[in-house]
Design a protein around this motif. Structure first.
Motif, PDB file in Angstrom:
ATOM      1  N   GLY A 114       1.010  -1.306   0.213  1.00 20.42           N
ATOM      2  CA  GLY A 114      -0.495  -0.081   0.204  1.00 20.42           C
ATOM      3  C   GLY A 114       0.745   0.941   0.032  1.00 20.42           C
ATOM      4  O   GLY A 114       2.027   1.003  -0.015  1.00 20.42           O
ATOM      5  N   PRO A 115       0.135   2.370   0.031  1.00 18.17           N
ATOM      6  CA  PRO A 115       0.787   3.627   0.229  1.00 18.17           C
ATOM      7  C   PRO A 115       2.048   3.941   1.125  1.00 18.17           C
ATOM      8  O   PRO A 115       1.611   3.299   1.965  1.00 18.17           O
ATOM      9  N   HIS A 116       3.313   4.208   0.999  1.00 20.35           N
ATOM     10  CA  HIS A 116       4.108   4.985   1.640  1.00 20.35           C
ATOM     11  C   HIS A 116       4.570   3.587   2.081  1.00 20.35           C
ATOM     12  O   HIS A 116       5.117   3.758   3.187  1.00 20.35           O
ATOM     13  N   CYS A 117       4.503   2.462   1.796  1.00 14.94           N
ATOM     14  CA  CYS A 117       5.471   1.489   2.578  1.00 14.94           C
ATOM     15  C   CYS A 117       7.259   1.704   1.919  1.00 14.94           C
ATOM     16  O   CYS A 117       6.626   2.326   0.345  1.00 14.94           O
ATOM     17  N   ILE A 118       7.931   1.397   2.699  1.00 13.39           N
ATOM     18  CA  ILE A 118       9.149   0.548   1.933  1.00 13.39           C
ATOM     19  C   ILE A 118       9.647  -0.026   2.727  1.00 13.39           C
ATOM     20  O   ILE A 118       9.375  -0.864   3.716  1.00 13.39           O
ATOM     21  N   ILE A 119      10.211  -1.106   1.402  1.00 15.32           N
ATOM     22  CA  ILE A 119      10.821  -2.037   1.714  1.00 15.32           C
ATOM     23  C   ILE A 119      12.351  -2.047   0.661  1.00 15.32           C
ATOM     24  O   ILE A 119      12.317  -2.296  -0.391  1.00 15.32           O
ATOM     25  N   GLY A 120      12.255  -2.935   1.906  1.00 15.01           N
ATOM     26  CA  GLY A 120      14.561  -3.016   1.386  1.00 15.01           C
ATOM     27  C   GLY A 120      15.335  -1.916   1.672  1.00 15.01           C
ATOM     28  O   GLY A 120      16.416  -1.817   1.409  1.00 15.01           O
ATOM     29  N   ASP A 121      14.620  -0.334   2.665  1.00 15.77           N
ATOM     30  CA  ASP A 121      16.176   0.013   2.892  1.00 15.77           C
ATOM     31  C   ASP A 121      16.613  -0.494   3.684  1.00 15.77           C
ATOM     32  O   ASP A 121      16.822  -1.933   4.171  1.00 15.77           O
ATOM     33  N   VAL A 122      17.832   0.335   3.518  1.00 11.21           N
ATOM     34  CA  VAL A 122      19.435  -0.734   4.411  1.00 11.21           C
ATOM     35  C   VAL A 122      19.079  -0.630   6.256  1.00 11.21           C
ATOM     36  O   VAL A 122      17.867  -0.123   6.534  1.00 11.21           O
ATOM     37  N   GLY A 123      19.235  -1.572   5.877  1.00 10.64           N
ATOM     38  CA  GLY A 123      19.324  -2.611   7.333  1.00 10.64           C
ATOM     39  C   GLY A 123      19.497  -1.810   8.302  1.00 10.64           C
ATOM     40  O   GLY A 123      21.090  -0.596   8.432  1.00 10.64           O
ATOM     41  N   GLU A 124      19.297  -1.195   9.667  1.00 11.27           N
ATOM     42  CA  GLU A 124      19.721  -0.106  11.072  1.00 11.27           C
ATOM     43  C   GLU A 124      19.785  -1.099  11.849  1.00 11.27           C
ATOM     44  O   GLU A 124      19.514  -1.028  12.999  1.00 11.27           O
ATOM     45  N   SER A 125      20.973  -1.810  11.031  1.00 13.52           N
ATOM     46  CA  SER A 125      22.215  -2.455  12.204  1.00 13.52           C
ATOM     47  C   SER A 125      23.259  -0.814  12.493  1.00 13.52           C
ATOM     48  O   SER A 125      22.942   0.290  12.389  1.00 13.52           O
ATOM     49  N   ILE A 126      24.572  -1.785  13.509  1.00 12.39           N
ATOM     50  CA  ILE A 126      25.401  -0.433  14.293  1.00 12.39           C
ATOM     51  C   ILE A 126      26.167  -0.225  13.424  1.00 12.39           C
ATOM     52  O   ILE A 126      25.821   0.990  13.028  1.00 12.39           O
ATOM     53  N   LYS A 127      25.868  -1.031  12.489  1.00 12.55           N
ATOM     54  CA  LYS A 127      26.770  -0.862  11.376  1.00 12.55           C
ATOM     55  C   LYS A 127      26.214   0.092   9.857  1.00 12.55           C
ATOM     56  O   LYS A 127      26.320  -0.052   8.998  1.00 12.55           O
ATOM     57  N   PHE A 128      25.049   1.161  10.333  1.00 15.24           N
ATOM     58  CA  PHE A 128      24.326   1.056   9.671  1.00 15.24           C
ATOM     59  C   PHE A 128      24.839   1.324   7.646  1.00 15.24           C
ATOM     60  O   PHE A 128      24.231   1.282   6.882  1.00 15.24           O
ATOM     61  N   PHE A 129      25.410   2.600   8.337  1.00 20.61           N
ATOM     62  CA  PHE A 129      26.445   2.695   6.355  1.00 20.61           C
ATOM     63  C   PHE A 129      27.050   1.388   6.152  1.00 20.61           C
ATOM     64  O   PHE A 129      27.381   2.131   4.986  1.00 20.61           O
ATOM     65  N   GLU A 130      27.901   0.998   6.465  1.00 21.10           N
ATOM     66  CA  GLU A 130      28.193   0.126   5.800  1.00 21.10           C
ATOM     67  C   GLU A 130      27.333  -1.425   5.759  1.00 21.10           C
ATOM     68  O   GLU A 130      28.301  -2.458   4.929  1.00 21.10           O
ATOM     69  N   SER A 131      25.905  -1.406   6.144  1.00 22.40           N
ATOM     70  CA  SER A 131      25.731  -2.846   6.110  1.00 22.40           C
ATOM     71  C   SER A 131      25.097  -3.093   4.521  1.00 22.40           C
ATOM     72  O   SER A 131      25.249  -2.667   3.780  1.00 22.40           O
ATOM     73  N   GLU A 132      25.927  -4.773   4.402  1.00 21.97           N
ATOM     74  CA  GLU A 132      25.323  -4.964   2.865  1.00 21.97           C
ATOM     75  C   GLU A 132      23.781  -4.748   2.862  1.00 21.97           C
ATOM     76  O   GLU A 132      23.418  -5.136   3.682  1.00 21.97           O
ATOM     77  N   ARG A 133      23.487  -4.641   1.415  1.00 23.64           N
ATOM     78  CA  ARG A 133      21.902  -4.991   1.651  1.00 23.64           C
ATOM     79  C   ARG A 133      21.253  -5.840   0.304  1.00 23.64           C
ATOM     80  O   ARG A 133      21.888  -6.514  -1.099  1.00 23.64           O
ATOM     81  N   LYS A 134      21.278  -7.684   1.528  1.00 27.93           N
ATOM     82  CA  LYS A 134      20.963  -8.216   1.130  1.00 27.93           C
ATOM     83  C   LYS A 134      19.601  -8.275  -0.371  1.00 27.93           C
ATOM     84  O   LYS A 134      19.207  -9.923  -0.269  1.00 27.93           O
ATOM     85  N   GLY A 135      18.602  -7.182   0.577  1.00 27.79           N
ATOM     86  CA  GLY A 135      17.111  -7.198   0.143  1.00 27.79           C
ATOM     87  C   GLY A 135      16.500  -8.101   0.625  1.00 27.79           C
ATOM     88  O   GLY A 135      16.786  -8.444   2.119  1.00 27.79           O
ATOM     89  N   VAL A 136      15.183  -7.749   0.577  1.00 23.94           N
ATOM     90  CA  VAL A 136      13.437  -8.793   0.809  1.00 23.94           C
ATOM     91  C   VAL A 136      13.452  -9.638  -0.148  1.00 23.94           C
ATOM     92  O   VAL A 136      13.037  -9.072  -1.500  1.00 23.94           O
ATOM     93  N   ILE A 137      12.737 -10.929   0.144  1.00 26.34           N
ATOM     94  CA  ILE A 137      12.505 -12.181  -0.784  1.00 26.34           C
ATOM     95  C   ILE A 137      10.655 -12.148   0.095  1.00 26.34           C
ATOM     96  O   ILE A 137      10.777 -12.556   0.816  1.00 26.34           O
ATOM     97  N   ILE A 138      10.129 -11.579  -1.142  1.00 25.43           N
ATOM     98  CA  ILE A 138       8.059 -11.748  -0.517  1.00 25.43           C
ATOM     99  C   ILE A 138       7.567 -13.192  -1.459  1.00 25.43           C
ATOM    100  O   ILE A 138       7.527 -12.598  -2.796  1.00 25.43           O
ATOM    101  N   GLY A 139       6.766 -13.774  -0.958  1.00 22.31           N
ATOM    102  CA  GLY A 139       6.110 -14.732  -1.320  1.00 22.31           C
ATOM    103  C   GLY A 139       5.152 -13.872  -2.008  1.00 22.31           C
ATOM    104  O   GLY A 139       5.081 -13.167  -2.826  1.00 22.31           O
ATOM    105  N   ASN A 140       4.109 -14.810  -1.822  1.00 14.86           N
ATOM    106  CA  ASN A 140       2.443 -14.607  -2.721  1.00 14.86           C
ATOM    107  C   ASN A 140       1.315 -14.208  -1.460  1.00 14.86           C
ATOM    108  O   ASN A 140       1.496 -14.469  -0.439  1.00 14.86           O
TER     109      ASN A 140
END
Ligand SMILES: CC(C)(COP(=O)(O)OP(=O)(O)OC[C@H]1O[C@@H](n2cnc3c(N)ncnc32)[C@H](O)[C@@H]1OP(=O)(O)O)[C@@H](O)C(=O)NCCC(=O)NCCS
Length: 182
Positions: free
Chosen positions: A46-72
């Motif tokens: 729906g509106p304004h959802c944000i899916i797959g933004d960078v993980g907010e771990s302590i290493k925020f700015f160095e975090s790898e972006r492994k993505g999000v896998i969504i089924g059905n």
């Protein structure tokens, strides 16, 4: 967008070129699908959802972006945020329900029929097993496993030492077992 033929995408949605999707998905106004998001079929974002933004771990700015896998058949009503995995992709399986402002942190695994109601938050690396429900405004400590068909009552805080069982209903801060649903 020819690339996403068979899907309904609002013109204001922002979709990273790496995103893959099946068919029958709805992407609402101002929704953002970030790098390495994979959607199956018939999902409602729906509106304004944000899916797959960078993980907010302590290493925020160095975090790898492994993505999000969504089924059905997953439904996110609005303003839902699901962060990218940092170690493995964050996973959402099938038939889940997310109400407004629900949030799942990086590297979570959300199994079938899980529900996150309004303003609920689950920390990074949480596994929500099949059928678990996190009610209004509840918070779950990172790295925990929510067992099958458990209910986390509204406003409940699940801390790391609590023993969680299948079909348990938990309430309070810190969370305590109210009863086990028959
Ligand atoms: C957890 C829940 C399902 C329990 O419902 P229930 O079994 O009908 O529980 P009751 O209302 O009979 O309450 C039983 C006891 O637990 C306490 N309790 C219930 N929910 C609680 C909560 N979320 N936090 C703290 N205590 C709670 C009650 O105060 C009561 O305590 P008492 O026996 O000392 O008086 C319910 O309270 C709840 O949180 N519902 C949320 C619904 C929701 O988020 N819906 C989403 C709509 S979008």
């Amino acid at each position: 967008m020819e690339k996403y033929k068979g899907n309904t995408i609002h013109p204001s949605a922002i979709i990273h070129p790496t995103v893959k999707m099946g068919i029958g998905n709805f992407i609402g106004a101002y929704a953002i699908l970030e790098e390495n998001v994979v959607l199956g079929d018939n999902n409602y974002i729906g509106p304004h959802c944000i899916i797959g933004d960078v993980g907010e771990s302590i290493k925020f700015f160095e975090s790898e972006r492994k993505g999000v896998i969504i089924g059905n058949n997953n439904r996110c009503t609005k303003q839902v945020t699901v962060d990218s995995g940092t170690v493995n992709p964050t996973v959402i399986k099938n038939n889940t329900l997310w109400l407004k402002n629900a949030h799942a942190g990086h590297d979570c695994v959300i199994e079938d029929h899980v529900q996150l109601r309004c303003n609920s938050i689950i920390g990074g690396h949480v596994t929500a097993q099949e059928g678990s429900k996190i009610y209004l405004g509840a918070i779950v400590h990172p790295r925990l496993v929510l067992p099958k068909n458990c209910i986390i009552g509204m406003g409940t805080i699940i801390t790391k030492r609590i023993v969680l069982v299948d079909k348990g209903i938990y309430v309070g801060n810190p969370g305590r077992l109210l009863r086990i649903e028959e």
